[in-house]
Structures are given as C-alpha cells and as structure tokens.
Scaffold this motif. Structure first.
Motif, PDB file in Angstrom:
ATOM      1  N   GLY A   1      -7.072  -8.662   0.876  1.00  0.00           N
ATOM      2  CA  GLY A   1      -7.423  -9.022  -0.491  1.00  0.00           C
ATOM      3  C   GLY A   1      -6.406  -8.618  -1.534  1.00  0.00           C
ATOM      4  O   GLY A   1      -6.765  -8.427  -2.707  1.00  0.00           O
ATOM      5  N   LEU A   2      -5.145  -8.504  -1.150  1.00  0.00           N
ATOM      6  CA  LEU A   2      -4.133  -8.134  -2.135  1.00  0.00           C
ATOM      7  C   LEU A   2      -3.960  -9.261  -3.146  1.00  0.00           C
ATOM      8  O   LEU A   2      -4.048 -10.438  -2.810  1.00  0.00           O
ATOM      9  N   ASP A   3      -3.662  -8.896  -4.382  1.00  0.00           N
ATOM     10  CA  ASP A   3      -3.515  -9.896  -5.440  1.00  0.00           C
ATOM     11  C   ASP A   3      -2.068 -10.149  -5.824  1.00  0.00           C
ATOM     12  O   ASP A   3      -1.802 -10.802  -6.827  1.00  0.00           O
ATOM     13  N   THR A   4      -1.130  -9.633  -5.032  1.00  0.00           N
ATOM     14  CA  THR A   4       0.288  -9.979  -5.171  1.00  0.00           C
ATOM     15  C   THR A   4       0.891 -10.086  -3.782  1.00  0.00           C
ATOM     16  O   THR A   4       0.353  -9.542  -2.808  1.00  0.00           O
ATOM     17  N   VAL A   5       1.996 -10.795  -3.683  1.00  0.00           N
ATOM     18  CA  VAL A   5       2.857 -10.728  -2.493  1.00  0.00           C
ATOM     19  C   VAL A   5       4.187 -10.181  -2.975  1.00  0.00           C
ATOM     20  O   VAL A   5       4.612 -10.451  -4.093  1.00  0.00           O
ATOM     21  N   SER A   6       4.850  -9.398  -2.125  1.00  0.00           N
ATOM     22  CA  SER A   6       5.963  -8.595  -2.640  1.00  0.00           C
ATOM     23  C   SER A   6       7.145  -8.540  -1.690  1.00  0.00           C
ATOM     24  O   SER A   6       6.985  -8.548  -0.462  1.00  0.00           O
ATOM     25  N   ALA A   7       8.340  -8.461  -2.267  1.00  0.00           N
ATOM     26  CA  ALA A   7       9.572  -8.316  -1.502  1.00  0.00           C
ATOM     27  C   ALA A   7       9.969  -6.857  -1.328  1.00  0.00           C
ATOM     28  O   ALA A   7      11.081  -6.556  -0.885  1.00  0.00           O
ATOM     29  N   ILE A   8       9.083  -5.915  -1.658  1.00  0.00           N
ATOM     30  CA  ILE A   8       9.389  -4.503  -1.496  1.00  0.00           C
ATOM     31  C   ILE A   8       9.551  -4.163  -0.018  1.00  0.00           C
ATOM     32  O   ILE A   8       8.841  -4.694   0.832  1.00  0.00           O
ATOM     33  N   SER A   9      10.509  -3.300   0.294  1.00  0.00           N
ATOM     34  CA  SER A   9      10.711  -2.917   1.687  1.00  0.00           C
ATOM     35  C   SER A   9      11.323  -1.528   1.826  1.00  0.00           C
ATOM     36  O   SER A   9      10.896  -0.730   2.644  1.00  0.00           O
ATOM     37  N   ASP A  10      12.349  -1.245   1.031  1.00  0.00           N
ATOM     38  CA  ASP A  10      13.066   0.025   1.140  1.00  0.00           C
ATOM     39  C   ASP A  10      13.977   0.164  -0.073  1.00  0.00           C
ATOM     40  O   ASP A  10      14.267  -0.833  -0.746  1.00  0.00           O
ATOM     41  N   PRO A  11      14.435   1.380  -0.373  1.00  0.00           N
ATOM     42  CA  PRO A  11      15.232   1.588  -1.584  1.00  0.00           C
ATOM     43  C   PRO A  11      16.735   1.420  -1.406  1.00  0.00           C
ATOM     44  O   PRO A  11      17.495   1.740  -2.318  1.00  0.00           O
TER      45      PRO A  11
END
Length: 333
Positions: free
Chosen positions: A59-69
C-alpha cells in the motif's frame, strides 16, 4: 483516489481517503524483486520491478529510485565495493588529507553509469505507473555527499576546524546536485528526495554555517524545475527544526527519536508536511500487532492536516509482512 491524487491532496491540507503511506523500502524492494542487494543497486529494471510489487502489496503511495548513497560518489570517481546483502561503500575516501579537490571528476549524470542507472529507473517507473503514483528521484545533500567523499569522521573534524576549502567542496557538490536532480525530473520524477543524514550529527551551529544555505539552494532549484522536495535527515533533528523550517521542503522526514507532535505543530501552515515517525525496528520489525496499531494511531492522532505517516527511516528487511499490511489498513480514514 490514486496514490498521487492522495498525496498531493494531503499536502494541500484537504480531505483524503487515507493518510499517504510513505514508508521507505530498499532491502525489502530487493527481496520482493527476487534479487540480491548488489543487483538491486546496479540494475534499475530490478529496482523498478521491486518497487511496483511493494507499492501494490504494502500500500505504498510512492514509487522511488532510492537505493544507496553512493551514486554521485561513484560519478565523482570513488572506487566502490558492492556487498551482496547491503549498501555499496567506497574502498577509501576520494578526498584525502591534502584536500586536493582536483581528484573530483566533474560529471554529466547521463553519462556516468551509476547516476544514469537511477535516471533510467525514474524513466521506467514513470512509464509503468503513468499518472497514478508519484515517482521519487533521489540525490545526496551537500553534507552527506561531502561525508561520502571525505569520510564521515574526517568531515566532522573538518567542520569543527573550519577547513577553508569546505565552501569550495560544497559548491562543486551543489553544481552536480542540480544536474542530477534535473535529469531525474526530466525522466519523470515528481519529487526529489534529498538524503542528508550526516546533518543530524553536526548540531545547529555547524548546520547553519555549512548546511542550511545549500539545502535551501537545492530546494529552490528543484522547485524551479517543477518538482517537489522530500528532505530526509534521519536521526535526532530536534535541534535543527527551527533552521529546517527555512529550507521550505515540501516533505520533511521525522525519525522516531523526534517528538512527532511537536514537529507537526512546528511546521503546520509553513508549506512543509512532516512524515513519520514510527520506530522502524522497535515497532514495525519487533512489535506486536497491538503495538503497531497503537503507534500508527498515535501518529495519526497527533498529525496536522498535511502530515504523512511512515517509519522514521528505512523499514528493516526482517519486518513481518503482517505488520506492514496492518499499518496500511490503519491509515484509511
């Protein structure tokens, strides 16, 4: 409501059917995609696949390109190690004690392998979700990126000693931040996450002297490009709250050690929505259903009209599915 309609309506302080679920997932995304963390951070197609699965399943309300810094650090020239099960890291600091900034490669994010991979991730996410979900791109904040390039301990000493070349370093980072953010926005990102975790370690005086203006500048730039800003400074940012109000991010993540009620009141009416602050490990990973329900309702009850609900930082891999599903059910109003 679609997730994008829900989030943008909530940010405007208007009624929604559900408080947007803003949980950050990375290790869980890799698991759901059926790949190692090493593959997840290096193959945007697997990142996208896992995000789509998690958005629907939890049920997440975003999709994201986050992965690592370490995307920008690699583009600057850092040599990375890619462990099988966790985030990549630099084998050694790119900037040594001689402070030779000429070692930093000035890069086009569309031509560097690791930054291009994230840009492609934003593009494919946009293609797959259409207008239904907000796509979140990601860059590192100036303090965080300086720590990636210099080493965290070394940077903390540099800040305390007022190293004279710090402003030059931050300017170089800022110029690349702009390019990377703009490329992700052009690829389809609606929101740019700015990860600046190291800022929670330096206190308000050093943050005001070395971090605040850069966070303000990148926020202004991203807004000028037509996207929103999600500022993520995990840790105890209580001493920074007054300064962070000046940044004018659209969303500010609030970790579990911060008083969420205080943060919600402090930012009410400022244009910055607070997001948090369920304890990722103590509640979501280790908690009973009763504890999860109590904590989610606590966050909901002390929220302002624009507040969002999420774990204070990344949801741990070992978190039971039933706790995540329960959390999402409870967010419906």
């Amino acid at each position: 409501m679609t997730p994008k309609e829900r989030l943008y309506t909530r940010l405007a302080g208007k009624p929604v059917d559900k408080i947007p679920n803003m949980n950050i997932m990375m290790h869980i995304v890799a698991r759901e995609a059926g790949v190692s963390y090493r593959e997840y951070v290096q193959d945007y197609r697997k990142l996208v696949e896992g995000n789509l699965i998690c958005a629907e399943k939890y049920g997440l309300d975003t999709v994201s390109a986050i992965s690592d810094p370490m995307r920008e650090a690699a583009a600057f020239g850092a040599e990375l190690t890619f462990p099988e099960t966790t985030v990549p890291y630099a084998k050694k600091s790119l900037i040594s004690d001689d402070w030779d900034l000429s070692v930093l490669k000035r890069f086009d994010p569309t031509e560097s392998e690791r930054t291009l991979d994230r840009i492609k991730g934003c593009e494919l996410l946009r293609q797959r979700v259409g207008k239904d979900y907000p796509v979140v791109g990601w860059i590192e904040g100036c303090i965080a990126e300086a720590a990636d390039l210099r080493g965290l301990n070394e940077l903390l000493i540099d800040l305390a000693m007022e190293e004279e070349r710090l402003p030059e370093l931050f300017q170089i980072i800022f110029e690349e931040q702009k390019l990377f953010a703009k490329a992700q926005i052009h690829a389809g990102a609606d929101i740019i996450g700015v990860g600046n975790a190291a800022a929670s370690l330096i206190g308000p005086v050093l943050y005001k002297n070395y971090g605040l203006e850069w966070d303000k500048k990148i926020t202004e730039y991203i807004h000028a490009c037509g996207a929103k800003v999600k500022l993520h400074i995990c840790g105890n940012i209580t001493p920074l709250l007054e300064l962070l109000r000046e940044v004018k991010a659209d969303i500010l993540d609030i970790d579990s050690m911060v008083d969420f009620a205080r943060a919600a009141r402090f930012f009410e009416g400022t244009g910055t929505a607070v997001s948090g602050n369920v304890h990722p490990a103590g509640v979501l990973m280790q908690g009973t259903a009763e504890l999860v329900e109590r904590e989610i309702k606590r966050c909901m009850n002390i929220s302002s009209a624009t507040s969002l609900v999420a774990a204070g930082c990344e949801v741990p891999l070992a978190t039971p599915e039933e706790n995540l599903l329960l959390m999402d059910r409870l967010l419906y109003l």
